[in-house]
Structure formats: C-alpha cells, structure tokens
Design an enzyme around this catalytic site. Structure first.
Site, PDB file in Angstrom:
ATOM      1  N   GLU A  67       0.859  -1.167   0.000  1.00 34.12           N
ATOM      2  CA  GLU A  67       0.000   0.000   0.000  1.00 34.12           C
ATOM      3  C   GLU A  67       0.909   1.235   0.000  1.00 34.12           C
ATOM      4  OE1 GLU A  67      -2.761   0.222   3.269  1.00 34.12           O
ATOM      5  OE2 GLU A  67      -3.558   2.142   2.552  1.00 34.12           O
TER       6      GLU A  67
ATOM      7  N   ARG B 136       4.889 -12.789   9.793  1.00 30.98           N
ATOM      8  CA  ARG B 136       5.570 -11.503   9.598  1.00 30.98           C
ATOM      9  C   ARG B 136       6.960 -11.568  10.179  1.00 30.98           C
ATOM     10  NH1 ARG B 136       1.900  -7.354   8.921  1.00 30.98           N
ATOM     11  NH2 ARG B 136       3.349  -5.668   9.304  1.00 30.98           N
TER      12      ARG B 136
ATOM     13  N   LYS C 104       4.474   0.743   9.318  1.00 28.36           N
ATOM     14  CA  LYS C 104       4.598   1.993   8.585  1.00 28.36           C
ATOM     15  C   LYS C 104       3.997   3.155   9.375  1.00 28.36           C
ATOM     16  CE  LYS C 104       3.020   0.093   4.813  1.00 28.36           C
ATOM     17  NZ  LYS C 104       2.367  -0.056   3.514  1.00 28.36           N
TER      18      LYS C 104
HETATM   19  P1  ATP Z   1       2.534  -2.102   7.882  1.00 28.67           P
HETATM   20  O1  ATP Z   1       1.864  -2.739   9.039  1.00 28.67           O
HETATM   21  O2  ATP Z   1       3.981  -1.811   8.089  1.00 28.67           O
HETATM   22  O3  ATP Z   1       1.794  -0.928   7.319  1.00 28.67           O
HETATM   23  P2  ATP Z   1       1.344  -3.642   5.832  1.00 28.67           P
HETATM   24  O4  ATP Z   1       1.219  -5.098   5.855  1.00 28.67           O
HETATM   25  O5  ATP Z   1       0.115  -2.856   6.051  1.00 28.67           O
HETATM   26  O6  ATP Z   1       2.528  -3.228   6.781  1.00 28.67           O
HETATM   27  P3  ATP Z   1       1.595  -3.406   3.030  1.00 28.67           P
HETATM   28  O7  ATP Z   1       2.112  -2.276   2.240  1.00 28.67           O
HETATM   29  O8  ATP Z   1       0.164  -3.741   2.930  1.00 28.67           O
HETATM   30  O9  ATP Z   1       1.991  -3.099   4.520  1.00 28.67           O
HETATM   31  O10 ATP Z   1       2.488  -4.697   2.785  1.00 28.67           O
HETATM   32  C1  ATP Z   1       2.796  -5.223   1.537  1.00 28.67           C
HETATM   33  C2  ATP Z   1       3.149  -6.657   1.703  1.00 28.67           C
HETATM   34  O11 ATP Z   1       4.247  -6.799   2.597  1.00 28.67           O
HETATM   35  C3  ATP Z   1       2.004  -7.431   2.279  1.00 28.67           C
HETATM   36  O12 ATP Z   1       1.879  -8.644   1.566  1.00 28.67           O
HETATM   37  C4  ATP Z   1       2.411  -7.653   3.701  1.00 28.67           C
HETATM   38  O13 ATP Z   1       1.867  -8.817   4.216  1.00 28.67           O
HETATM   39  C5  ATP Z   1       3.930  -7.709   3.603  1.00 28.67           C
HETATM   40  N1  ATP Z   1       4.531  -7.318   4.868  1.00 28.67           N
HETATM   41  C6  ATP Z   1       4.355  -6.162   5.536  1.00 28.67           C
HETATM   42  N2  ATP Z   1       5.022  -6.165   6.700  1.00 28.67           N
HETATM   43  C7  ATP Z   1       5.658  -7.356   6.775  1.00 28.67           C
HETATM   44  C8  ATP Z   1       6.517  -7.981   7.736  1.00 28.67           C
HETATM   45  N3  ATP Z   1       6.857  -7.370   8.882  1.00 28.67           N
HETATM   46  N4  ATP Z   1       6.988  -9.215   7.457  1.00 28.67           N
HETATM   47  C9  ATP Z   1       6.659  -9.830   6.313  1.00 28.67           C
HETATM   48  N5  ATP Z   1       5.867  -9.312   5.378  1.00 28.67           N
HETATM   49  C10 ATP Z   1       5.361  -8.090   5.593  1.00 28.67           C
HETATM   50 MG    MG Z   2      -1.510  -3.515   4.497  1.00 26.94          MG
END
Ligand code: ATP
Ligand code: MG
Length: 562
Positions: A36, A262, A272
């Site tokens: 995102e 994760r 983020k």
């Molecule tokens: P955040 O909580 O940091 O905002 P998010 O999952 O909302 O992370 P996205 O931009 O939606 O952020 O993530 C893109 C991809 O990266 C998704 O498939 C998500 O599952 C993966 N991802 C995000 N954070 C992690 C993590 N700590 N470990 C492994 N994969 C991750």
């Molecule tokens: Mg997300």
C-alpha cells in the site's frame, strides 16, 4: 532476485512442488508483491519481496508489483516512487508494467453490481456505531441489519446513487450478505464499498466510492492471474472471505491464499504507521534516515541488497512467527562487507604525531592492498611523512594492562608503515595532549624490529595529504528490545539518545576525497562506512555513515569496533 541466494526450501515452495507433482498446479506460477503506498518499505517488506519474487523465480514464473491503493487519503506519489526504487534496488524485477488496484476500479464496481444482482450484497444505512453493535462479538453472534433484505433493484439504485455522489461520506455502505452468526467475524456481512470524497493519486476525482481491501485484493489477484497470493498471518482469518468473494463472482481464476509469519525484529519497529510518526515528529531525518529500518534508510547506511537477501534467506519463511535478533541482520551485513568492502584508513579523532627523526619536507609513498585477502581488488597508495595523525583513543598516558596501542616510551606499528616509539608528549595549558613526538625506526618497513617489540598495529594518515571528513556514527535507534510492546509505554520513549554521534574533523586517506558510492569501505579497526552523497555534496567534504561496527558491540557501551 539474483542467483547468489541459494534459497533454502520453505514450506510454500514445498506446497507448490507437491501441487505440481500431483498435477493440481499446471502452468506458470504467478505471485505479486502488493504494497500500500502509504509509507516507505521496511525490512519486513523485504522478507515479502524476497519470498514473492523468489518463489516466482524458483518456478520460472512471474511476480507482479501491484499498488494496493484503495485509501487515497493516506497514499501519495512520493511513496509510489520510493517503493518502486526500493523493490528494484533489492533485485525485484516485476513482470510488465507496475500495476495498481485502482486500474481495476471499473471492474471492481461491475463485480460489486454482480454481487448485488445475485442477491449477495446490499446497501446498508447503519452508522459505524450501530454497525459495531450489530456485528456482535467473539462470544455473541451478530444481528442482521434492518437493510439486509432490500430488494435487488433498490440495492442497485442506491449503489449507483452512491457512485453518483448523491450521498455523503459514511451515509451508506455496500455490504456482502454472508452470515451475521458466523464464528468468523470477517464473514459477518463485511463492508465492500464505502463513500469517500477524496481525490485519488491515480484516478483523480472520478470516484467518490472506494472498494475495501478484502474485496479489492482477491479480485485484483484473480484479474492478474495470480496463482499464489502470499500474505502475512493476520490475513488467515480473512481467507474465508477471500475465497467467498472469488467463489461468488465470475472471475477468471481462483488464486490460492497462503499465509506466512511476519518478520519482527528486536530493537526495531516494523509498522509503517509508527515509522511515519518518527518522521512526522522529527525524531529522525526522514524516511531514509540511516537509522530507519526502511529499505531506503538501510541503503543510505550502506547495507547491500545482497546482504538483505542473505538475511531473508537465513530467517526463512514459516508460520510460527516470533522475533528475530537484529544482530542476525547486522551479521549478514558484516559477512558480505568483509569479503567485498575496500579497506581504507580513517582517523576519527585526530591527534598530531611528529616523527622527530624524519627529514622535514620529505615523504615517501607506501603501497597497501585494497583488500588483504583479495589481490584482485588492487592496491592503494598512502604517504609517509614527518607529520601524521593517529586516533586520540590509540594513545594512553597511563596504559592499562595489555595495552596494544601507543603510550609514552612504547612502540607501535603503523599499519602498512613503520614502527614508531613515543618520546615526548606535548600538552596544552589544561594538560590535554596536543601532539606526540615520536621516533620512527627506518629498518621496520614490513619487518619486525630487532631487540624490541611493538605493542600492536594502529591506523594513521599523513597530515599533509589526508582529507578532512565528517563521520556519522549510527547505532540502533531504540534501546529497548521490543520498543513497541504496549506494556512499556509509548515507543518514542525508547529512542536511543546515542543513536547518532557526529564527528567532524576526521581525516581519511587522499583516495577517499571522492569516495566510491557503490560499496561501503572498511575503515581499518573502526567498522564499515558508506559515503552519504547528499551530505557530501552539501558539506563540500566527504561525509560517511557508519554502516555497522566490525563486531557486535551492543551492550558493551555500544561503542564498537575495536
Ligand atoms: P505495515 O503494518 O507496516 O503498514 P502492511 O502489511 O500494512 O505493513 P503493506 O504495504 O500492505 O503493509 O504490505 C505489503 C506486503 O508486505 C504485504 O503482503 C504484507 O503482508 C507484507 N509485509 C508487511 N510487513 C511485513 C513484515 N513485517 N513481514 C513480512 N511481510 C510483511
Ligand atoms: Mg496492508
């Protein structure tokens, strides 16, 4: 991803291999990385990037880069650009053009109407508070919305009116009609579309209704022909909804969602939202501050894509979760840089040395290897002359036991040069040491002296042709193992006050006047340091960021390296 990472077998790879062996999976393997654009990518995303691009590569398939952009208020072009640069830098080569969930807004809208037509979605006028109340709880089933049984025609008209801008933010939503008594709360008539009068970075003001993630994601996956939709464990409970959406629509295929744990790192934050707070509140110098666990921060600090990929390989992929020691990441960086980083000398806190028996105005050129174990990296030249600098910390008035450096009347070898003995200490009025007058032994270049033993080897630069540089000594950003564990208060209270120490007036070898920008250097006995191009430009002299110390020194005062 390049070939150097011999990927350890992970459970997802095994699942796909089994499916191929049983004939359940035929054709290409297609994955996607779906960030995102509401912030910069961090080390957790690196795990997901390595996994998604790695799986595609292992099976000769493809991986898409798709922006999951359904929240226009929180997203922007800066993030989109940064994310692409970071994925590319890590080695992710996506198939075709960059994709956006917003590319599918027209199709998503049509699929929403399809659900309405099939009696599987309805327009609901409960407000957020009522909706929460009707939803029930983990213990109690929910109750049906009073709007649940609207006729199809009415739902269609209302949905079209929502799109046409006849309602205000929050007045109406489109919901799936699934099961308000489901033990899985995600299935209790989840929202599919909401009204948002917000300009979108891709679609401008075309839309005032936006689809929810749980509707957008499966449809986008299906439209792109994704075969394996890999996501983190918090989406496990959403999988029945993912499948419901695809089962109830005339989409071209039904990707398989597989969840993995994760990455959590100690001493680090991987959210983020929280990283954005660090930026917005000025705790760090932007998203690419070298202390940030962002990919751009790590890049600026001198981490290499190879080392980050190696780290992701080391930690593997599983469903168990847990927290990884940030020391493992630092280890991966050291391993990579130890074999590849050119060596150089930098005197961080210079103190002048005068070689009293070296003729004034003369000098000689000494040749040192760029890398002690790798002759192919070539040689470098440094100047030996009457005036040198050594590090203040390499001299002790009253040396402790086993002191391996310089002290009054003691001898030490200067790396790649001669052995010298300290004969006199010049002090200022306050008693501080300002100069060391030493005698060098001309018979000791490359050979050990006869009759006495130097204490050790220290680094140095010549006074006349070394170059002034600034050094940014970075350390861990947090001094708490789990900075964002809720039980210990606000995470910003755990910022390490010593995470950045700036040394100005350091001296580096002349060849570092224009430092290379592809790899960090190993400053002998100090650690790995990477040129910061923007700061170098601004300062008009080289500025180096400490990538990592030579050894893990966390807990020993954090001052590492020696
Ligand atoms: P955040 O909580 O940091 O905002 P998010 O999952 O909302 O992370 P996205 O931009 O939606 O952020 O993530 C893109 C991809 O990266 C998704 O498939 C998500 O599952 C993966 N991802 C995000 N954070 C992690 C993590 N700590 N470990 C492994 N994969 C991750
Ligand atoms: Mg997300």
């Amino acid at each position: 991803m390049s070939a150097e990472s011999k990927k350890a077998h992970n459970f997802i790879q095994s699942l796909i291999e089994d499916a191929i062996a049983k004939g359940e999976h035929t054709g290409k393997v297609v994955t996607r990385f779906p960030p995102e654009p509401n912030g910069y990518l961090h080390i957790g995303h690196a795990k997901s990037i390595c996994l998604n691009f790695g799986i595609a590569q292992t099976f000769g398939g493809e991986c898409n880069l798709r922006f999951d952009d359904t929240n226009p208020e929180k997203e922007n072009q800066e993030y989109i650009d940064a994310i692409q640069a970071d994925v590319r830098w890590l080695g992710g080569e996506w198939a075709g053009e960059v994709r956006y969930a917003s590319d599918y807004f027209d199709q998503l809208y049509a699929f929403a109407e399809e659900l309405i037509q099939k009696g599987k979605a309805y327009v609901c006028a409960l407000n957020a508070e009522q909706m929460a109340e009707y939803r029930g709880s983990l213990k109690d089933p929910g109750r049906n919305s009073p709007y649940r049984d609207r006729p199809v025609e009415e739902n269609l008209q209302l949905f079209r009116d929502m799109r046409a801008g006849k309602y205000q933010n929050g007045e109406l939503v489109l919901r799936a009609k699934i099961d308000m008594a489901s033990p899985n709360i995600n299935l209790r008539d989840p929202i599919l579309y909401r009204i948002r009068y917000a300009e979108h970075h891709q679609t401008g003001n075309k839309w005032c209704i936006y689809p929810m993630y749980d509707f957008t994601h499966p449809v986008s996956d299906a439209l792109e022909g994704i075969t394996h939709s890999l996501c983190t464990l918090e989406f496990e409970d959403h999988r029945p909804l993912y499948d419901w959406v695809l089962d109830n629509l005339s989409v071209p295929c039904h990707p398989r969602q597989i969840e993995f744990a994760r990455l959590n790192l100690n001493y680090t934050i991987t959210s983020k939202r929280k990283l954005k707070r660090l930026v917005d509140e000025g705790h760090v110098d932007g998203w690419d501050d070298p202390r940030m666990p962002t990919i751009s921060g790590m890049r600026r600090r001198g981490y290499t894509p190879e080392s980050i990929r190696q780290f992701c390989d080391m930690i593997g992929v599983n469903k168990a979760g847990g927290t990884v020691d940030v020391g493992m990441l630092e280890h991966a960086i050291r391993e990579d840089l130890n074999t590849r980083a050119p060596r150089a000398m930098c005197v961080m806190r210079p103190i002048k040395v005068t070689l009293v028996n070296y003729p004034e105005g003369e000098s000689e050129t000494l040749t040192l290897p760029v890398h002690p174990q790798d002759p192919s990296m070539g040689e470098r030249q440094v100047t030996w002359s009457r005036e040198l600098y050594i590090d203040r910390e390499d001299f002790a008035d009253e040396p402790p036991k086993k002191w391996k450096r310089l002290a009054p009347d003691q001898a030490v070898r200067l790396r790649g040069g001669y052995v010298m003995t300290c004969r006199e200490v010049i002090r200022d009025a306050a008693g501080g040491v300002v100069e060391l007058r030493c005698e060098y032994d001309p018979a000791t270049l490359g050979v050990n002296p006869e009759g006495y033993k130097p204490n050790g080897v220290i680094h140095w630069v010549s006074a006349s042709d070394s170059v002034e540089a600034d050094i940014h000594l970075y350390d861990r950003l947090f001094n708490h193992e789990s900075p964002d564990s809720d039980k210990d208060g606000d995470f910003v209270d755990h910022l390490n006050p010593d995470s950045l120490v700036v040394l100005s007036g350091a001296r580096v070898e002349p060849s570092l006047a224009k430092p290379r920008q592809d790899l960090p250097y190993q400053f002998e006995r100090e650690g790995y340091f990477f040129c910061d191009p923007a700061r170098t430009e601004a300062a008009g002299r080289p500025v180096f960021n400490r990538t990592v110390t030579l050894r893990d020194s966390w807990g020993n005062g954090g001052k590492g390296g020696k």
